[in-house]
Design a protein around this motif. Structure first.
Motif: not given
Length: 199
Positions: A42-45, A152-159, A162-166
């Motif tokens: 669900d989340v990528v650190a 925190v970044e909400n990364v989108r690609r098409g549909n 991905m929630v990414v915690l940098h």
């Protein structure tokens, strides 16, 4: 002034053992895109250090080359820092002498000119080290970003989403800042997830 020294050669294996003891799992794989984890987590650190430059296409990222020498000097019990990129840090098995801060230099080979400069600066600061035998040498890259990226970044690609915690780019202060940066990053993630669940 007194402080403590964290020896990464011992500290990082300890953290790894604690992580796995508490149920964490470690997988080794090449990651070319945060969406490689889509549908799995669900989340990528993102704590990829130097890898963040290509993974995130981060243009504010700079590799900074550091070189150091380790010597056998059991008589040395105190650390020293000076303004000319010179430090002396006693450890359990040897004493670290440094160093260099060379931005955008990615050479990982030991440079004899840098070695000579380190030993000359250290010799002026602490003359007894001029006779200390060299134990080993090392050169590596520090992942530096100004400012370090903790967000925190909400990364989108098409549909896909991905929630990414940098949490990267701390340069030569990574270990020093690790606990505080991690607490701050987790707080940001909790706030983001709580806000998102209310939308």
């Amino acid at each position: 002034m007194s402080t403590l020294i964290v020896e990464c050669r011992k500290y990082l294996p300890y953290l790894t053992r604690e992580f796995t003891r508490k149920g964490g799992k470690i997988y080794e794989k090449h990651v070319g895109d945060v969406f490689d984890f889509s549908g799995t987590f669900d989340v990528v650190a993102n704590c990829t250090g130097l890898g963040a430059s290509s993974l995130c296409n981060d243009k504010q990222f700079t590799p900074v080359r550091g070189q150091m020498v380790r010597v056998i000097a059991p008589w040395l019990k105190h650390f020293y820092y000076s303004d000319e990129d010179c430090y002396i840090i006693p450890g359990v098995e040897n004493v670290v002498l440094g160093g260099t801060r060379q931005k955008n230099n990615t050479n990982l080979a030991i440079d004899p000119v840098d070695r000579r400069g380190i030993l000359e600066r250290v010799g002026r600061l602490c003359p007894s080290l001029k006779v200390a035998p060299v134990d080993e040498e090392w050169a590596g890259l520090r992942p530096e970003r100004t400012p370090p990226r903790i967000e925190v970044e909400n990364v989108r690609r098409g549909n896909e989403r991905m929630v990414v915690l940098h949490n990267y780019g701390h340069g030569g202060s990574g270990v020093t800042l690790s606990w505080g940066a991690s607490v701050h990053a987790v707080r940001l993630l909790k706030n983001y997830l709580e806000t998102s669940s209310k939308l």
